[in-house]
Design an enzyme around this catalytic site. Sequence first.
Site, mmCIF file in Angstrom:
data_model
loop_
_atom_site.group_PDB
_atom_site.id
_atom_site.type_symbol
_atom_site.label_atom_id
_atom_site.label_comp_id
_atom_site.label_asym_id
_atom_site.label_seq_id
_atom_site.Cartn_x
_atom_site.Cartn_y
_atom_site.Cartn_z
ATOM 1 C CB CYS A 173 -0.906 -0.018 1.234
ATOM 2 S SG CYS A 173 -1.969 1.432 1.386
ATOM 3 C CG HIS A 174 -0.118 4.312 -2.732
ATOM 4 N ND1 HIS A 174 -0.435 4.293 -4.063
ATOM 5 C CD2 HIS A 174 -1.257 4.622 -2.080
ATOM 6 C CE1 HIS A 174 -1.717 4.581 -4.219
ATOM 7 N NE2 HIS A 174 -2.225 4.793 -3.025
#
Length: 468
Positions: A173-174
């Site tokens: 996930c960013h």
Amino acid sequence: MKRNIKLAYIGGGSKQWARIFMNDLALTDGLSGQVMLYDTDVAAAERNCRIGTRIAEDPACVSGFSYSVGATLEETLRGADVVVISILPGTFSEMQSDVHAPEAYGIYQTVGDTAGPGGVLRAMRTVPLYEGFARAIERCCPRAWVLNLTNPMSVCTGALYAVYPKIKAFGCCHEVFHAQDFLCAVHHETTGEPLIARQALQTEVCGLNHFTWITSARYQEQDVLSMLPAFMEKYFASGYCASDPADPMLHRKGDYFQCGNRVKMDLFRRFGALGAAGDRHLVEFLDRGWYLSDPEPFASWGFYRTPVDFRVKQQRALIEEGEALAWGKKPIALTRSDEELMRMLMALLGGEKLLTNVNLPNVGQTPTLPLGTVVETNCLFASDSLCPVAAKPLPAGVDALVQRSAHNNNALLDACLRRDEALAFQVFMNQPLCAGLALADGERLFAKMCRDTAAYLTDWKGNWQEEA
């Protein structure tokens, strides 16, 4: 270092993430092999196959990959070294219900894909799909590295391990990266020094996906978290968007995905730790009276709710763009994203080691949460190896908030694996966004949302078929 690989992409018809991935793959020197795309929407997978082939033929491409479409999941996975899973579980019709049906009861959601009523329903229809993926991976490519990009990330990644405990999977996930960008802006504004890249920060990360917390952030000998109080004196009221260093007020221009980080700053002021996700994610893990009592939260807190109608329009535009790219009506313009998937992949294949945050089952790296809970923490990537890094305990107040969501995630995964409607409803009602919802109203809302997504709940023995 292994350089020739087979990469299987489940959800290969992706309108957005697959193209980002293919661009980054093209700009990763030293790799070659085969990318096989699989999607229940075969036409979308074929479109991306044509785009991938054009990307591979572009003069700026430095890797050597061919693209094809798998006829079956098994064919796609057979012999794969790496598996990427990026799917939309259901359609925008189901998402419309996930996000907007609770509004009839005064429950407003910003995203609706991880926590809150929408996150519960999305998990109920996604976990059965992930059980199938895990079994197929065990049969066809048991030693492959599996990169999960789908939400709800914690529950989806947990489902993979529940079915195939020896799987080598992690969730990517960013959101933490954006929080690190924000801290880089804090450092720049406070010290007057040039803006640093987020990779230069040393951050300690702990919590759950979309409800992660940074408890320490240092640049060289400087304590960046200690700079926040002075920064907040200047920017708390107006907000500060770190997406564009030249335009810190970008969040005021109507972009649904931008925020002024006012929730982050408010939580830091209250708890002494920084929420390491976008404000629109953080608020869904908290009582709705805190930040989501108003259907238009931007006026008070500087973030937007993303309506599903916007996502529908966005998808239409992406399909049109994809068709133009696939058939050569639009030129390929290779650009590298700020995602870390390629750096992770290169480290696993024997390249340079990498320390970054991912989602993995807790084996003790998050000391206050139950073992087995899928947590987001720092991990060291090395050749065919992924080692979680122990984090210090969260502050007591933050830990209490995270504990509730961790137990909700674990109970929700259990409910989905056993198709236990009663337990799923208990988790539904225990969502912080459902605080104050009368039981009878909760039963009606849960039944309606289940009916709205019933096409994906065929093996649940639910009581929602009749109007509650």
